[in-house]
Design a protein around this motif. Structure first.
Motif, PDB file in Angstrom:
ATOM      1  N   PRO A  54      34.374  51.764  55.037  1.00  0.00           N
ATOM      2  CA  PRO A  54      33.574  51.542  53.830  1.00  0.00           C
ATOM      3  C   PRO A  54      34.408  50.923  52.718  1.00  0.00           C
ATOM      4  O   PRO A  54      35.619  51.135  52.622  1.00  0.00           O
ATOM      5  N   VAL A  55      33.760  50.151  51.872  1.00  0.00           N
ATOM      6  CA  VAL A  55      34.411  49.574  50.703  1.00  0.00           C
ATOM      7  C   VAL A  55      34.796  50.707  49.749  1.00  0.00           C
ATOM      8  O   VAL A  55      33.982  51.558  49.398  1.00  0.00           O
ATOM      9  N   ALA A  56      36.064  50.714  49.334  1.00  0.00           N
ATOM     10  CA  ALA A  56      36.566  51.764  48.448  1.00  0.00           C
ATOM     11  C   ALA A  56      36.610  51.326  46.995  1.00  0.00           C
ATOM     12  O   ALA A  56      36.972  52.120  46.120  1.00  0.00           O
ATOM     13  N   THR A  57      36.253  50.094  46.717  1.00  0.00           N
ATOM     14  CA  THR A  57      36.312  49.564  45.352  1.00  0.00           C
ATOM     15  C   THR A  57      35.411  50.350  44.420  1.00  0.00           C
ATOM     16  O   THR A  57      34.237  50.572  44.717  1.00  0.00           O
ATOM     17  N   GLN A  58      35.970  50.768  43.306  1.00  0.00           N
ATOM     18  CA  GLN A  58      35.206  51.510  42.300  1.00  0.00           C
ATOM     19  C   GLN A  58      34.485  50.543  41.377  1.00  0.00           C
ATOM     20  O   GLN A  58      34.920  49.420  41.165  1.00  0.00           O
ATOM     21  N   VAL A  59      33.370  50.989  40.817  1.00  0.00           N
ATOM     22  CA  VAL A  59      32.653  50.247  39.774  1.00  0.00           C
ATOM     23  C   VAL A  59      32.656  51.133  38.536  1.00  0.00           C
ATOM     24  O   VAL A  59      32.050  52.208  38.531  1.00  0.00           O
ATOM     25  N   VAL A  60      33.364  50.695  37.493  1.00  0.00           N
ATOM     26  CA  VAL A  60      33.608  51.526  36.316  1.00  0.00           C
ATOM     27  C   VAL A  60      33.365  50.692  35.059  1.00  0.00           C
ATOM     28  O   VAL A  60      33.834  49.549  34.984  1.00  0.00           O
ATOM     29  N   PRO A  61      32.685  51.230  34.067  1.00  0.00           N
ATOM     30  CA  PRO A  61      32.535  50.475  32.813  1.00  0.00           C
ATOM     31  C   PRO A  61      33.881  50.214  32.163  1.00  0.00           C
ATOM     32  O   PRO A  61      34.731  51.102  32.082  1.00  0.00           O
ATOM     33  N   ASP A  62      34.085  48.984  31.718  1.00  0.00           N
ATOM     34  CA  ASP A  62      35.333  48.627  31.067  1.00  0.00           C
ATOM     35  C   ASP A  62      35.380  49.217  29.663  1.00  0.00           C
ATOM     36  O   ASP A  62      34.459  49.029  28.873  1.00  0.00           O
ATOM     37  N   ARG A  63      36.454  49.922  29.351  1.00  0.00           N
ATOM     38  CA  ARG A  63      36.625  50.511  28.017  1.00  0.00           C
ATOM     39  C   ARG A  63      37.837  49.954  27.296  1.00  0.00           C
ATOM     40  O   ARG A  63      38.212  50.438  26.241  1.00  0.00           O
ATOM     41  N   GLY A  64      38.464  48.940  27.886  1.00  0.00           N
ATOM     42  CA  GLY A  64      39.601  48.332  27.213  1.00  0.00           C
ATOM     43  C   GLY A  64      40.573  47.700  28.181  1.00  0.00           C
ATOM     44  O   GLY A  64      41.097  48.372  29.070  1.00  0.00           O
ATOM     45  N   PHE A  65      40.802  46.401  28.023  1.00  0.00           N
ATOM     46  CA  PHE A  65      41.777  45.670  28.818  1.00  0.00           C
ATOM     47  C   PHE A  65      42.961  45.331  27.926  1.00  0.00           C
ATOM     48  O   PHE A  65      42.787  44.850  26.797  1.00  0.00           O
ATOM     49  N   TYR A  66      44.168  45.575  28.425  1.00  0.00           N
ATOM     50  CA  TYR A  66      45.383  45.340  27.645  1.00  0.00           C
ATOM     51  C   TYR A  66      46.289  44.382  28.412  1.00  0.00           C
ATOM     52  O   TYR A  66      46.724  44.688  29.520  1.00  0.00           O
ATOM     53  N   PRO A  67      46.590  43.207  27.835  1.00  0.00           N
ATOM     54  CA  PRO A  67      47.415  42.224  28.543  1.00  0.00           C
ATOM     55  C   PRO A  67      48.785  42.771  28.915  1.00  0.00           C
ATOM     56  O   PRO A  67      49.392  43.544  28.166  1.00  0.00           O
ATOM     57  N   ALA A  68      49.265  42.357  30.063  1.00  0.00           N
ATOM     58  CA  ALA A  68      50.596  42.743  30.513  1.00  0.00           C
ATOM     59  C   ALA A  68      51.655  41.896  29.821  1.00  0.00           C
ATOM     60  O   ALA A  68      51.350  40.926  29.114  1.00  0.00           O
ATOM     61  N   GLU A  69      52.883  42.262  30.032  1.00  0.00           N
ATOM     62  CA  GLU A  69      54.031  41.568  29.459  1.00  0.00           C
ATOM     63  C   GLU A  69      54.041  40.099  29.909  1.00  0.00           C
ATOM     64  O   GLU A  69      53.565  39.767  30.991  1.00  0.00           O
ATOM     65  N   ASP A  70      54.618  39.238  29.083  1.00  0.00           N
ATOM     66  CA  ASP A  70      54.599  37.805  29.366  1.00  0.00           C
ATOM     67  C   ASP A  70      55.236  37.462  30.707  1.00  0.00           C
ATOM     68  O   ASP A  70      54.822  36.505  31.373  1.00  0.00           O
TER      69      ASP A  70
END
Length: 234
Positions: A170-186
Motif C-alpha cells: 500500500p501507498v504509505a504517503t501521508q496527506v497532511v494540511p500544510d502549516r508552514g514551509f521553511y526553506p533549507a540552507e542555501d
C-alpha cells in the motif's frame, strides 16, 4: 559511515553538508495511470504544492525538469519554525520532513500531473519513515496540501493507486494540511544541478531525470528551473 565512503569526496570538501543523503537504490519507476479525480479548470497562473519524499536533493531535481513548474525550493515542513534547521531536523524528532515547495502554472501543468510524476519517478511511496537506506521521520513521504482541493485530489489518487494494486504494498504517503514551509540552507538548493558529477547525484538522482524524460517526455524540460540563492552562492 563517512561522506568520503558514500560520495568519494572528503568531509572537508563537502563542508557543512554532513549526512544530507545516504547512498540509495534507484527509485521505483512506473508509468502510473492519471488521477481519476482531476483539477478543475485553471483560473490562475500561480499555485504552490509541497512534496516530501526522502532526500530533497533528488525530489527538487525532478520537479525542476517539469514544464509548467516556475520555481522550486528545498526545505522543511511539518514542524516548528525554530527547529527548521538541517542538523536539528536530522535528529528525527522535530516533526519536519525534508520537502520541496513547487510553484507552478496550473494552465500548463496540473496538481494531478505533478502527483502522478511524483509517485512514478521521485520516490518509493510504499516505504514508511524512510526512503531506501535513509531512515527516520524526516525522510517520510508526505503531500502537504495547501487547499481542500489538493487534499481531496491527493486522497483520491492514493485510493485509486491502492485499489489498482499498482505497487506491491500500500501507498504509505501521508496527506497532511500544510502549516508552514521553511526553506533549507542555501547549500542544499539546486544541489543536483550544481553538482552533476557528484558521485551520489550521478548514481542515484540522475537516473530519476532519465526516467522522467522516458516516461513523461511531453512534460520534460532539459534545462532545470533553478531556485534563487543568496548572493554569493555558487
Amino acid at each position: 559511515m563517512t561522506r568520503t565512503g558514500i560520495l568519494g569526496v572528503s568531509l572537508i570538501a563537502m563542508g557543512t553538508l554532513g549526512m544530507a543523503c545516504h547512498a540509495a537504490e534507484t527509485p521505483l519507476a512506473a508509468h502510473l495511470p492519471p488521477p481519476v479525480v482531476a483539477d478543475a479548470p485553471a483560473t490562475t497562473h500561480h499555485a504552490t504544492a509541497i512534496f516530501a519524499g526522502g532526500c530533497f536533493w533528488g525530489v527538487q531535481s525532478v520537479f525542476q525538469h517539469i514544464r509548467g513548474v516556475t520555481a522550486t525550493r528545498a526545505g522543511y515542513d511539518g514542524g516548528a519554525r525554530d527547529t527548521a534547521e538541517y542538523e536539528t531536523v536530522g535528529e528525527g524528532d522535530t516533526g519536519h520532513a525534508e520537502s520541496v515547495a513547487v510553484e507552478y502554472d496550473p494552465t500548463q501543468v496540473s496538481y494531478a500531473a505533478l502527483m502522478r510524476i511524483f509517485f512514478s519517478v521521485a520516490l518509493d511511496p510504499t516505504q514508511v519513515n524512510a526512503q531506501f537506506p535513509d531512515t527516520g521521520s524526516q525522510y517520510r513521504s508526505v503531500l502537504f496540501t495547501r487547499t481542500p482541493e489538493q487534499a481531496a485530489e491527493a486522497r483520491a489518487y492514493i485510493r485509486q493507486l491502492d485499489g489498482a494494486h499498482v505497487f506491491a504494498r500500500p501507498v504509505a504517503t501521508q496527506v497532511v494540511p500544510d502549516r508552514g514551509f521553511y526553506p533549507a540552507e542555501d547549500y542544499h538548493q539546486n544541489f543536483a544541478a550544481r553538482h552533476p558529477d557528484n558521485p551520489y547525484i550521478a548514481t542515484y538522482d540522475t537516473p530519476r531525470i532519465d526516467t522522467l524524460k522516458m516516461l513523461y517526455g511531453g512534460q520534460y524540460r532539459d534545462h532545470p528551473i533553478l531556485a534563487l540563492a543568496t548572493p554569493g552562492e555558487p
